[in-house]
Design a protein around this motif. Structure first.
Motif, PDB file in Angstrom:
ATOM      1  N   GLU A  25      -6.866  -3.895  -6.490  1.00 57.78           N
ATOM      2  CA  GLU A  25      -6.887  -3.992  -5.040  1.00 57.78           C
ATOM      3  C   GLU A  25      -7.615  -2.793  -4.444  1.00 57.78           C
ATOM      4  OE1 GLU A  25      -2.881  -4.362  -3.703  1.00 57.78           O
ATOM      5  OE2 GLU A  25      -2.759  -6.513  -4.171  1.00 57.78           O
ATOM      6  N   VAL A  26      -8.117  -3.008  -3.212  1.00 56.60           N
ATOM      7  CA  VAL A  26      -8.786  -1.934  -2.470  1.00 56.60           C
ATOM      8  C   VAL A  26      -8.279  -1.980  -1.033  1.00 56.60           C
ATOM      9  CG1 VAL A  26     -10.974  -0.908  -1.770  1.00 56.60           C
ATOM     10  CG2 VAL A  26     -10.844  -2.199  -3.906  1.00 56.60           C
ATOM     11  N   ARG A  27      -7.733  -0.873  -0.559  1.00 56.73           N
ATOM     12  CA  ARG A  27      -7.314  -0.777   0.842  1.00 56.73           C
ATOM     13  C   ARG A  27      -8.521  -0.374   1.674  1.00 56.73           C
ATOM     14  NH1 ARG A  27      -4.207   3.154   2.029  1.00 56.73           N
ATOM     15  NH2 ARG A  27      -2.934   2.211   3.658  1.00 56.73           N
ATOM     16  N   LEU A  28      -8.830  -1.205   2.673  1.00 56.07           N
ATOM     17  CA  LEU A  28     -10.033  -1.007   3.476  1.00 56.07           C
ATOM     18  C   LEU A  28      -9.639  -0.772   4.935  1.00 56.07           C
ATOM     19  CD1 LEU A  28     -12.102  -3.954   1.985  1.00 56.07           C
ATOM     20  CD2 LEU A  28     -12.301  -1.537   1.382  1.00 56.07           C
ATOM     21  N   PRO A  29      -9.879   0.430   5.471  1.00 52.20           N
ATOM     22  CA  PRO A  29      -9.571   0.680   6.882  1.00 52.20           C
ATOM     23  C   PRO A  29     -10.630   0.053   7.783  1.00 52.20           C
ATOM     24  CG  PRO A  29     -10.497   2.646   5.863  1.00 52.20           C
ATOM     25  CD  PRO A  29     -10.365   1.632   4.764  1.00 52.20           C
ATOM     26  N   ILE A  30     -10.166  -0.630   8.838  1.00 57.64           N
ATOM     27  CA  ILE A  30     -11.063  -1.309   9.771  1.00 57.64           C
ATOM     28  C   ILE A  30     -10.585  -1.022  11.187  1.00 57.64           C
ATOM     29  CG2 ILE A  30     -11.916  -3.554  10.560  1.00 57.64           C
ATOM     30  CD1 ILE A  30     -11.689  -4.564   7.756  1.00 57.64           C
ATOM     31  N   ALA A  31     -11.516  -0.678  12.070  1.00 61.01           N
ATOM     32  CA  ALA A  31     -11.175  -0.454  13.473  1.00 61.01           C
ATOM     33  C   ALA A  31     -10.739  -1.772  14.109  1.00 61.01           C
ATOM     34  CB  ALA A  31     -12.367   0.136  14.225  1.00 61.01           C
ATOM     35  N   ASP A  32      -9.873  -1.671  15.129  1.00 59.43           N
ATOM     36  CA  ASP A  32      -9.340  -2.889  15.736  1.00 59.43           C
ATOM     37  C   ASP A  32     -10.446  -3.733  16.368  1.00 59.43           C
ATOM     38  OD1 ASP A  32      -9.922  -1.067  17.666  1.00 59.43           O
ATOM     39  OD2 ASP A  32      -8.105  -1.374  18.857  1.00 59.43           O
ATOM     40  N   ARG A  33     -11.512  -3.101  16.886  1.00 60.46           N
ATOM     41  CA  ARG A  33     -12.614  -3.871  17.461  1.00 60.46           C
ATOM     42  C   ARG A  33     -13.364  -4.635  16.382  1.00 60.46           C
ATOM     43  NH1 ARG A  33     -16.189  -0.217  21.314  1.00 60.46           N
ATOM     44  NH2 ARG A  33     -17.173  -2.262  21.561  1.00 60.46           N
ATOM     45  N   GLN A  34     -13.505  -4.025  15.202  1.00 67.81           N
ATOM     46  CA  GLN A  34     -14.165  -4.710  14.101  1.00 67.81           C
ATOM     47  C   GLN A  34     -13.292  -5.830  13.540  1.00 67.81           C
ATOM     48  OE1 GLN A  34     -17.362  -3.952  12.880  1.00 67.81           O
ATOM     49  NE2 GLN A  34     -17.491  -2.661  14.694  1.00 67.81           N
ATOM     50  N   VAL A  81     -10.461   1.838  -5.529  1.00 68.92           N
ATOM     51  CA  VAL A  81      -9.834   0.786  -6.333  1.00 68.92           C
ATOM     52  C   VAL A  81      -8.482   1.285  -6.857  1.00 68.92           C
ATOM     53  CG1 VAL A  81     -10.084  -0.656  -8.385  1.00 68.92           C
ATOM     54  CG2 VAL A  81     -12.090  -0.113  -6.990  1.00 68.92           C
ATOM     55  N   THR A  82      -7.452   0.465  -6.648  1.00 67.17           N
ATOM     56  CA  THR A  82      -6.109   0.779  -7.125  1.00 67.17           C
ATOM     57  C   THR A  82      -5.545  -0.419  -7.886  1.00 67.17           C
ATOM     58  OG1 THR A  82      -5.097   0.014  -5.063  1.00 67.17           O
ATOM     59  CG2 THR A  82      -5.652   2.363  -5.220  1.00 67.17           C
ATOM     60  N   PRO A  83      -4.629  -0.215  -8.821  1.00 70.88           N
ATOM     61  CA  PRO A  83      -4.031  -1.349  -9.539  1.00 70.88           C
ATOM     62  C   PRO A  83      -3.045  -2.092  -8.661  1.00 70.88           C
ATOM     63  CG  PRO A  83      -3.064   0.704 -10.268  1.00 70.88           C
ATOM     64  CD  PRO A  83      -4.159   1.083  -9.331  1.00 70.88           C
ATOM     65  N   THR A  84      -2.852  -3.375  -8.947  1.00 67.37           N
ATOM     66  CA  THR A  84      -1.868  -4.162  -8.209  1.00 67.37           C
ATOM     67  C   THR A  84      -0.447  -3.843  -8.642  1.00 67.37           C
ATOM     68  OG1 THR A  84      -2.132  -5.952  -9.823  1.00 67.37           O
ATOM     69  CG2 THR A  84      -3.478  -6.059  -7.838  1.00 67.37           C
ATOM     70  N   GLN A  85      -0.264  -3.444  -9.907  1.00 67.20           N
ATOM     71  CA  GLN A  85       1.058  -3.105 -10.425  1.00 67.20           C
ATOM     72  C   GLN A  85       0.992  -1.784 -11.167  1.00 67.20           C
ATOM     73  OE1 GLN A  85       1.561  -7.126 -12.496  1.00 67.20           O
ATOM     74  NE2 GLN A  85       3.673  -6.648 -11.952  1.00 67.20           N
ATOM     75  N   VAL A  86       1.920  -0.914 -10.856  1.00 65.83           N
ATOM     76  CA  VAL A  86       2.084   0.349 -11.585  1.00 65.83           C
ATOM     77  C   VAL A  86       3.560   0.473 -11.918  1.00 65.83           C
ATOM     78  CG1 VAL A  86       1.820   2.851 -11.552  1.00 65.83           C
ATOM     79  CG2 VAL A  86       0.170   1.407 -10.345  1.00 65.83           C
ATOM     80  N   THR A  87       3.888   0.699 -13.176  1.00 71.38           N
ATOM     81  CA  THR A  87       5.287   0.765 -13.577  1.00 71.38           C
ATOM     82  C   THR A  87       5.481   1.840 -14.625  1.00 71.38           C
ATOM     83  OG1 THR A  87       7.156  -0.526 -14.412  1.00 71.38           O
ATOM     84  CG2 THR A  87       5.009  -0.971 -15.378  1.00 71.38           C
ATOM     85  N   ALA A  88       6.682   2.386 -14.636  1.00 75.90           N
ATOM     86  CA  ALA A  88       7.070   3.340 -15.682  1.00 75.90           C
ATOM     87  C   ALA A  88       7.732   2.568 -16.820  1.00 75.90           C
ATOM     88  CB  ALA A  88       8.027   4.389 -15.127  1.00 75.90           C
ATOM     89  N   LEU A  89       7.407   2.929 -18.035  1.00 73.70           N
ATOM     90  CA  LEU A  89       7.953   2.262 -19.216  1.00 73.70           C
ATOM     91  C   LEU A  89       9.245   2.969 -19.630  1.00 73.70           C
ATOM     92  CD1 LEU A  89       7.377   0.029 -21.324  1.00 73.70           C
ATOM     93  CD2 LEU A  89       6.286   1.780 -22.722  1.00 73.70           C
ATOM     94  N   PHE A  90      10.372   2.208 -19.576  1.00 72.19           N
ATOM     95  CA  PHE A  90      11.686   2.752 -19.916  1.00 72.19           C
ATOM     96  C   PHE A  90      12.266   1.985 -21.102  1.00 72.19           C
ATOM     97  CE2 PHE A  90      11.274   3.667 -15.398  1.00 72.19           C
ATOM     98  CZ  PHE A  90      11.684   4.995 -15.327  1.00 72.19           C
ATOM     99  N   PRO A  91      12.724   2.658 -22.155  1.00 74.40           N
ATOM    100  CA  PRO A  91      13.517   1.963 -23.183  1.00 74.40           C
ATOM    101  C   PRO A  91      14.859   1.531 -22.582  1.00 74.40           C
ATOM    102  CG  PRO A  91      12.675   4.065 -23.989  1.00 74.40           C
ATOM    103  CD  PRO A  91      12.458   4.055 -22.520  1.00 74.40           C
ATOM    104  N   GLU A  92      15.315   0.344 -22.963  1.00 72.75           N
ATOM    105  CA  GLU A  92      16.588  -0.157 -22.449  1.00 72.75           C
ATOM    106  C   GLU A  92      17.751   0.232 -23.346  1.00 72.75           C
ATOM    107  OE1 GLU A  92      16.454  -4.162 -20.497  1.00 72.75           O
ATOM    108  OE2 GLU A  92      14.545  -4.277 -21.576  1.00 72.75           O
ATOM    109  N   VAL A  93      17.447   0.836 -24.487  1.00 74.08           N
ATOM    110  CA  VAL A  93      18.501   1.339 -25.382  1.00 74.08           C
ATOM    111  C   VAL A  93      18.090   2.735 -25.833  1.00 74.08           C
ATOM    112  CG1 VAL A  93      19.236  -0.935 -26.180  1.00 74.08           C
ATOM    113  CG2 VAL A  93      17.404   0.270 -27.408  1.00 74.08           C
ATOM    114  N   ALA A  94      19.072   3.490 -26.280  1.00 70.87           N
ATOM    115  CA  ALA A  94      18.817   4.846 -26.771  1.00 70.87           C
ATOM    116  C   ALA A  94      18.530   4.806 -28.266  1.00 70.87           C
ATOM    117  CB  ALA A  94      20.005   5.742 -26.487  1.00 70.87           C
TER     118      ALA A  94
END
Length: 397
Positions: free
Chosen positions: A227-236, A74-87
């Motif tokens: 989301e989950v990436r699922l490997p499948i053989a081409d015959r399957q 299981v992986t997230p659909t969105q992953v982001t780094a949090l950046f301040p837009e001002v100093a």
């Protein structure tokens, strides 16, 4: 004289001893021959072979929905780094901004010192007020000069100078408004807000720390969907209801259902989702195609955790006239043993569609009502007589 009389007696005795055994042997031989000649003749009785008992299944074609199995993480659909837009210097951190902390969209996660930005906003407000006043004055002067020029009390050049002055003041006003809007946004950006509903994967900031623009202070991921990436053989892949040549996002009506399951904390958990897209690239190491399953977390009381390893059961195509037999029914390749009406074994070539777990799905070669032998046999012979009995599992069904 006595020696001469004894010799004939001894000779006669010797002859009797030699003749007697010969007579005994001769009499025994005749007796044996007589017994054999008068004994009854015995006809050999060849026993009938016993037909072995075999289990049989009746051929019952049915409609089957094919299924494909895979596994993934299981992986997230969105992953982001949090950046301040001002100093600025960090003056407050939300309790949710910790590893594993949950937050909702718009939640303030971080606050920076706003004094400098509030002063900048006030200066921008003053500049905007001055620019508005100067523009209003220039516009008034231009209108007055136009009126004088129409009454021939002012020259054409004077009227054009006031027009130029009005346009310059209008540009200054636009610049002042832009500066004011920028100062207002900078002040608002001293509060760093969450861009979506999610969880904190990691954070690297503390109160009092001076942070700059585009300096990563945390890593966030969305929790609404996974989301989950699922490997499948081409015959399957041919068993899935996926358009041939489809790459990328699938149309909603063509998205197969998928059930994810996992053992976690001593319990078996399940989640339902859909296959939303396929990846265009084929894995060069495994020669498999990855399909992506998506699960809406809001549809489940206990959504799947990111990083969890799950099993996937994907619904495929529905095919008709399929005969399901135990895998043990296949013999010597794509052949089965059929018991005919005379209860004799007949080899039959069949066309299997796929081997699925302990079963084989057959699409051709068998007719409804025929009986297939499913008992293990070491040396079956074409035409061998058997005694068929119905398989108890099929009888119970």
């Amino acid at each position: 004289m006595k020696r001469k009389l004894l010799l004939p007696g001894l000779e006669l005795l010797t002859r009797h001893k030699m003749v007697l055994p010969g007579l005994v042997i001769l009499v025994a031989t005749f007796g044996a021959v007589a017994l054999m000649a008068t004994s009854p003749e015995l006809d050999p009785d060849i026993p009938e072979p016993v037909a072995p008992t075999v289990r049989v299944l009746d051929v019952l074609p049915e409609s089957i929905q094919l299924r494909v199995h895979s596994q993934g993480t299981v992986t997230p659909t969105q992953v982001t780094a949090l950046f301040p837009e001002v100093a600025g210097r960090v003056v407050w951190i939300s309790p949710a901004l910790v590893n594993g902390g949950y937050f909702e969209k718009g939640t303030v996660l971080l606050m920076l010192d706003e004094q400098d930005y509030r002063s900048a906003l006030q200066r921008a407000q003053a500049a905007l007020t001055r620019a508005e006043a100067e523009y209003d004055h220039a516009r008034y002067e231009h209108q007055r000069m136009r009126s004088l020029e129409q009454r021939r009390l002012a020259s054409r050049s004077q009227m054009e100078n006031t027009l130029k002055e009005q346009r310059v003041k209008q540009a200054v006003l636009q610049d002042a408004r832009a500066n004011f809007d920028q100062a207002q946004r900078d002040l608002e950006r001293t509060e760093v807000r969450a861009p979506f509903n999610g969880l904190v994967q990691s954070e690297s900031v503390d109160v009092g720390q001076l942070v700059g623009r585009n300096m990563s202070v945390a890593t966030l991921y969305a929790s609404d969907q996974v989301e989950v990436r699922l490997p499948i053989a081409d015959r399957q892949l041919a068993f899935l209801n996926v358009p041939l040549g489809q790459r990328g996002a699938l149309p909603e009506e063509a998205q197969p259902q998928v059930t994810l399951s996992a053992e976690f904390a001593g319990r078996t958990l399940q989640w339902s989702g859909r296959i939303v897209r396929t990846e265009a690239q084929i894995d060069t190491a495994s020669r498999m195609v990855n399909v992506v399953a998506r699960v809406n977390s809001s549809d489940h009381a206990e959504p799947p955790a990111v990083g969890l390893f799950v099993d996937a059961d994907i619904e495929g195509l529905t095919v008709d006239d399929i005969v399901v037999l135990p895998r043990i029914a296949l013999r010597n390749g794509n052949r089965v043993l059929v018991v005919d009406e005379e209860e004799r074994l007949r080899f039959r070539d069949v066309e299997p569609l796929r081997l699925y777990q302990d079963d084989v799905l057959i699409v051709g070669g068998l007719e409804q009502g025929e009986r297939v032998c499913v008992s293990p046999m070491q040396t079956p012979i074409e035409g061998m007589r058997v005694r068929p009995v119905a398989d108890p599992d099929q009888a119970a069904t």
